[in-house]
Scaffold this active site. Structure first.
Site, short mmCIF file in Angstrom:
data_model
loop_
_atom_site.label_atom_id
_atom_site.label_comp_id
_atom_site.label_asym_id
_atom_site.label_seq_id
_atom_site.Cartn_x
_atom_site.Cartn_y
_atom_site.Cartn_z
N ARG A 1 -22.65 26.46 -40.55
CA ARG A 1 -21.69 27.60 -40.13
C ARG A 1 -20.88 28.05 -41.51
O ARG A 1 -20.53 29.37 -41.77
CB ARG A 1 -20.68 26.97 -39.41
CG ARG A 1 -20.79 27.05 -37.86
CD ARG A 1 -19.64 27.04 -37.03
NE ARG A 1 -20.09 27.15 -35.49
CZ ARG A 1 -20.18 25.97 -34.94
NH1 ARG A 1 -19.58 24.94 -35.37
NH2 ARG A 1 -20.37 26.06 -33.68
N LYS B 1 -30.19 10.30 -33.37
CA LYS B 1 -29.49 9.71 -32.40
C LYS B 1 -28.14 10.22 -32.82
O LYS B 1 -27.75 10.38 -33.81
CB LYS B 1 -29.40 8.36 -32.34
CG LYS B 1 -28.87 7.45 -33.57
CD LYS B 1 -28.46 6.03 -33.32
CE LYS B 1 -27.23 5.82 -33.39
NZ LYS B 1 -26.13 5.69 -34.38
N LYS C 1 -37.17 0.96 -41.88
CA LYS C 1 -36.69 0.04 -42.79
C LYS C 1 -38.07 -1.02 -43.30
O LYS C 1 -38.74 -1.26 -42.54
CB LYS C 1 -35.61 -0.88 -42.56
CG LYS C 1 -33.92 -0.28 -42.52
CD LYS C 1 -33.17 -1.28 -41.97
CE LYS C 1 -31.83 -0.46 -41.57
NZ LYS C 1 -31.10 -0.13 -42.58
N GLU D 1 -21.79 -5.79 -39.49
CA GLU D 1 -21.60 -4.73 -40.53
C GLU D 1 -20.16 -5.11 -40.80
O GLU D 1 -19.29 -5.69 -40.25
CB GLU D 1 -21.51 -3.46 -40.02
CG GLU D 1 -22.75 -3.18 -39.54
CD GLU D 1 -22.68 -1.58 -39.16
OE1 GLU D 1 -22.66 -0.79 -39.98
OE2 GLU D 1 -22.80 -1.25 -37.84
N ASP E 1 -24.07 3.46 -29.87
CA ASP E 1 -24.05 3.35 -31.49
C ASP E 1 -25.16 2.66 -31.90
O ASP E 1 -26.14 2.92 -32.74
CB ASP E 1 -22.50 3.29 -32.13
CG ASP E 1 -23.05 3.55 -33.67
OD1 ASP E 1 -23.39 4.68 -33.88
OD2 ASP E 1 -22.42 2.68 -34.54
N HIS F 1 -30.93 1.06 -32.29
CA HIS F 1 -31.51 -0.05 -33.22
C HIS F 1 -31.79 -1.36 -32.42
O HIS F 1 -32.81 -1.96 -32.94
CB HIS F 1 -30.52 -0.11 -34.26
CG HIS F 1 -30.16 1.06 -34.81
ND1 HIS F 1 -30.84 2.16 -35.08
CD2 HIS F 1 -28.84 1.56 -35.33
CE1 HIS F 1 -30.01 3.13 -35.46
NE2 HIS F 1 -28.85 2.72 -35.82
N LYS G 1 -18.73 -4.49 -35.79
CA LYS G 1 -18.19 -3.68 -37.15
C LYS G 1 -17.11 -4.54 -37.48
O LYS G 1 -16.47 -5.24 -36.70
CB LYS G 1 -17.77 -2.33 -36.88
CG LYS G 1 -18.66 -1.50 -36.62
CD LYS G 1 -18.29 0.13 -36.96
CE LYS G 1 -19.57 1.03 -36.71
NZ LYS G 1 -20.86 0.93 -37.70
N LYS H 1 -21.91 -8.60 -43.93
CA LYS H 1 -23.05 -7.87 -43.17
C LYS H 1 -24.19 -8.54 -43.40
O LYS H 1 -24.87 -9.08 -44.36
CB LYS H 1 -23.22 -6.87 -44.31
CG LYS H 1 -24.29 -5.66 -44.05
CD LYS H 1 -24.38 -4.61 -45.17
CE LYS H 1 -25.43 -3.72 -44.84
NZ LYS H 1 -25.53 -2.79 -43.86
C1 BG6 Z 1 -26.14 3.98 -37.47
C2 BG6 Z 1 -24.87 3.87 -36.58
O1 BG6 Z 1 -26.88 4.41 -36.58
O2 BG6 Z 1 -26.55 2.81 -38.15
C3 BG6 Z 1 -23.67 3.19 -37.63
O3 BG6 Z 1 -24.19 5.21 -36.34
C4 BG6 Z 1 -24.21 1.92 -38.38
O4 BG6 Z 1 -22.50 2.97 -36.77
C5 BG6 Z 1 -25.32 2.47 -38.97
O5 BG6 Z 1 -23.08 1.71 -39.33
C6 BG6 Z 1 -26.21 0.95 -39.44
O6 BG6 Z 1 -27.22 1.33 -40.44
P1 BG6 Z 1 -27.47 0.65 -41.54
O7 BG6 Z 1 -28.76 1.30 -42.31
O8 BG6 Z 1 -26.33 0.89 -42.51
O9 BG6 Z 1 -27.62 -1.01 -41.40
#
Ligand code: BG6
Length: 506
Positions: A66, A170, A204, A238, A257, A262, A362, A367
């Site tokens: 936009r 997604k 990955k 994370e 999410d 995933h 989160k 991590k």
């Molecule tokens: C995304 C989620 O699909 O994957 C995020 O929306 C998440 O919330 C992320 O942080 C994690 O991906 P990666 O590759 O950083 O582990």
């Protein structure tokens, strides 16, 4: 303390590993080009592929959104952010000559007709033929309108001898019903072979390695079932919070999410039956069979199967970080979960009775994304004393990130006069030796340019995952229910203690 007894390095890539760049010319159209995803992931990935000589010789990129911009301004904005990210800028000039910008009003048909003209013009200049890859880097509420207008403007139809493909990322709907509606709209305009529902996790390197490791090594095959495996643990933890994404995250929460995509994808890679051939449709069919076999949650005793959490204020790396409810844009009474552990069963002959524990959260202490395959113990009659069996039974760990390795833990005799054991790890690690390994978005783009759908999700799988999770999500989202199962955990902690109880409730 565990010894590591064996660590491999990768041999230089053999001829079989050589990758030939796509030969088809192509125009890549990014819808939502002024957004975060385009600036942080898509354009930098395209530039890196260009640096690695992995893009077709004739290509161009058209960014649309936009925002009122022109091509020179678009290029200089991108240059700035790519420079900031520390990229090698030696071929930027050459790359940027292939970048264009066109304003696009997402709800206006006339704007899509203008887009069609721009596509024709740029294709002509850069000799990209009529091949087009559309990347929807848009907020999901725009998907349906944009897909419909692409169709109406004749941009989805494939001119003779050319292809048109679309990448949809997604969140692909927010429940079964909305995903099915989106699929119906997509399939009005595009055929399934043109649609790439992508999940960057699948691209990955270490995630791709799961299938390679499982199916290219015959020694694992007889062990891979309920007979020898006690449970499987899949976790994606994370340290990040929700960043600037409160608007999206408040509606999504961790179940939409991370789990619908995933986490269930990782589960399917570990649980699927060996495909007859390593080919796109055979593999995708095997994955769909796992989703079909997922045991529906018993909602009447849901607390035995799932624990949800939400982070509160806490210390991360010595800094105080706000709780979820204090994040900008989040409702101070929000019941959105940022953490979940669930126990899932795959009801088929291979996995009957083996729990799969799925955990994601989160603002966790560290991590770490990994999959643990926990093997059953040897017969107790063999080594009677606990002292001898000091360490646990075999376990295979796929470390996905930040470390990229596979570890097999086993027992060996401790040197000395006494027959007792110590834990030993056999380890394979990618560290420092990934050669020209591609980052997830780079791999996704290359696959789409090549028309390779192996890592993208087929419609049936996407909908089966929603069919499995939607009743649970709806149940959890009833206010009273959420209050029962939502537990608070301080940022920087291992998550709510209730998550552990899910594991103990065998
Ligand atoms: C995304 C989620 O699909 O994957 C995020 O929306 C998440 O919330 C992320 O942080 C994690 O991906 P990666 O590759 O950083 O582990």
């Amino acid at each position: 303390m565990t010894d590591t007894v064996f660590s491999t390095t990768l041999l230089p890539a053999e001829d079989a590993c050589r990758f030939d760049p796509p030969t088809y010319p192509c125009l890549i159209v990014i819808l939502g080009a002024s957004g975060d995803l385009a600036g942080r992931k898509i354009i930098p990935s395209l530039y890196r592929l260009f640096l690695l000589h992995l893009l077709p010789r004739d290509f161009a990129v058209l960014g649309c959104s936009r925002t009122q911009l022109d091509s020179p301004l678009f290029r200089s904005r991108l240059q700035h952010s790519i420079e900031q990210a520390g990229a090698d800028m030696s071929r930027w000039q050459e790359f940027s000559e292939k970048l264009y910008y066109q304003q696009l009003l997402y709800e206006e048909r006339a704007s899509f007709d203008a887009l069609a003209d721009a596509i024709a013009r740029i294709s002509d200049t850069h000799k990209t033929g009529a091949n087009c890859l559309y990347y929807l880097a848009l907020p999901p509420f725009l998907f349906e309108t944009v897909i419909t207008l692409l169709g109406q403007a004749g941009l989805a139809a494939e001119p003779s001898g050319a292809w048109r493909r679309i990448i949809v990322e997604k969140p692909f709907g927010s429940d079964l019903q909305s995903a099915m509606r989106l699929d119906a709209i997509l399939s009005d305009c595009f055929q399934e072979r043109q649609i790439f529902r992508i999940d960057h996790y699948l691209a990955k390197e270490t995630v791709q390695n799961i299938l390679a490791f499982r199916f290219a090594n015959a020694i694992l095959r007889p062990l891979w079932s309920r007979k020898y495996i006690e449970y499987i643990d899949i976790c994606a933890l994370e340290t990040l919070g929700i960043e600037q994404r409160a608007g999206y995250y408040e509606k999504a929460g961790v179940l939409r999410d991370m789990f619908q995509n995933h986490m269930l994808q990782l589960l399917s890679l570990v649980a699927m039956e060996p495909p007859a051939q390593f080919q796109t449709e055979t593999v995708r069919t095997r994955k769909a069979a796992v989703f079909k076999a997922l045991r529906p949650f018993a909602l009447e005793n849901i607390t035995d199967h799932i624990a949800l959490g939400q982070y509160t204020e806490g210390a991360m790396d010595g800094h105080l970080v706000p709780g979820y409810r204090q994040e900008q844009g989040v409702d101070p009474q929000s019941l959105t979960p940022t953490f979940a552990t669930m126990k899932v069963f795959v009801d088929n002959r291979r996995w009957q009775g083996v729990p799969f524990y799925l955990t994601s959260g989160k603002r966790m202490r560290e991590k770490e994304t990994k999959i643990i395959v926990q093997f059953r113990d040897v017969s107790r009659s063999l080594f009677k004393s606990d002292k001898m069996l000091c360490c646990g039974p075999n376990r295979l760990t796929f470390s996905i990130q930040p470390q990229e390795k596979i570890t097999l833990s086993f027992r060996a005799k401790n040197p000395g006069p006494v027959m007792c054991f110590r834990p030993i790890d056999l380890e394979f690690c990618y560290a420092g030796d990934r050669g020209e390994g591609l980052e997830a978005y780079e791999k996704v783009l290359i696959d789409c340019l090549n028309g390779d759908q192996m890592l993208s999700l087929r419609q049936d799988s996407e909908e089966l995952c929603w069919a499995f999770l939607t009743p649970l999500i709806q149940d959890c989202e009833q206010c009273i229910r959420t209050e029962q199962i939502l537990h608070f955990y301080p940022a920087g902690s291992p998550g709510p203690a209730e998550a552990e109880k899910i594991r103990m409730n065998q």
